[in-house]
Write an enzyme that holds these catalytic residues in place. Sequence first.
Site, mmCIF file in Angstrom:
data_model
loop_
_atom_site.group_PDB
_atom_site.id
_atom_site.type_symbol
_atom_site.label_atom_id
_atom_site.label_comp_id
_atom_site.label_asym_id
_atom_site.label_seq_id
_atom_site.Cartn_x
_atom_site.Cartn_y
_atom_site.Cartn_z
ATOM 1 C CB CYS A 115 -1.330 0.227 1.111
ATOM 2 S SG CYS A 115 -2.026 1.260 1.180
ATOM 3 C CB CYS A 226 6.331 4.030 5.052
ATOM 4 S SG CYS A 226 7.116 6.188 4.221
HETATM 5 FE FE1 SF4 Z 1 -1.048 3.182 2.777
HETATM 6 FE FE2 SF4 Z 1 1.278 3.314 3.834
HETATM 7 FE FE3 SF4 Z 1 -0.698 4.974 4.122
HETATM 8 FE FE4 SF4 Z 1 -1.027 3.240 5.488
HETATM 9 S S1 SF4 Z 1 0.371 4.620 6.091
HETATM 10 S S2 SF4 Z 1 -2.907 3.495 4.505
HETATM 11 S S3 SF4 Z 1 -0.516 1.521 4.275
HETATM 12 S S4 SF4 Z 1 0.142 4.212 2.427
#
Ligand code: SF4
Length: 233
Positions: A115, A226
């Site tokens: 994600c 991330c």
């Molecule tokens: Fe997706 Fe990363 Fe945002 Fe969580 S922090 S919604 S895993 S993009």
Amino acid sequence: MEVDQLQNAIKDLDLVEKLKFIANEFDGKIVFTTSFGVEDQVVTDLIFANDIDIKVVTLDTGRLFEETYKVFNFTIEKYKKSIKTYYPDTKSIENLVSQKGPYSFYESIENRKECCNIRKVEPLQRALKGMKCWVTGIRAEQSNGRTKMEMIEEDHGYGLLKINPLFDWTLDEVMNYLKGKNVPYNSLHHKGFLSIGCEPCTRAIQPGQDFRSGRWWWENNSGKECGLHTHGN
Ligand code: SF4
């Protein structure tokens, strides 16, 4: 200009003059990425209030807090400047949510990284494409992994120079700056949110806890990163 030469050239300048010198040196190939945290708001003010030629961009993951969008709006209204906004690739995000639903990131670290890659990392790569210099709002004390940082660093992952104008600032200095200059900042900051990312993946922390412990709190050993920065995002 090499890192050492650049450091030497700006060492006696104040912060605004440093940024102006660097902007001039990289002439249109320099970008600042904001996620509207308190540190980013200081850097935005330095750039916009002093008309420094640094492109300001943001990554809208589609999962941000309402409060973050409000800061975004207050900011463009205050400075009458635009902030280029990057979104996730439409096909990739459609496929992800269609196949795994809107909360797949809670199921595994792999899914969470998938994600983050779609919503943050790939849009960041587009934002940095063709740039030679990347300005960030990172401070050294924000997490253990960041204590060795410098104002000017080479980012080998992205192959560009990274400028961290606030690397040696304390949180108090950041807040005093914002209040002194009447710069808008996220109202969540006073509710225990010190590192604010996507809404489903961020929660408030207790006094004394690590700045980033409210991010991906359900994970124990992923390093809480991330993929945006070597040191963190
Ligand atoms: Fe997706 Fe990363 Fe945002 Fe969580 S922090 S919604 S895993 S993009």
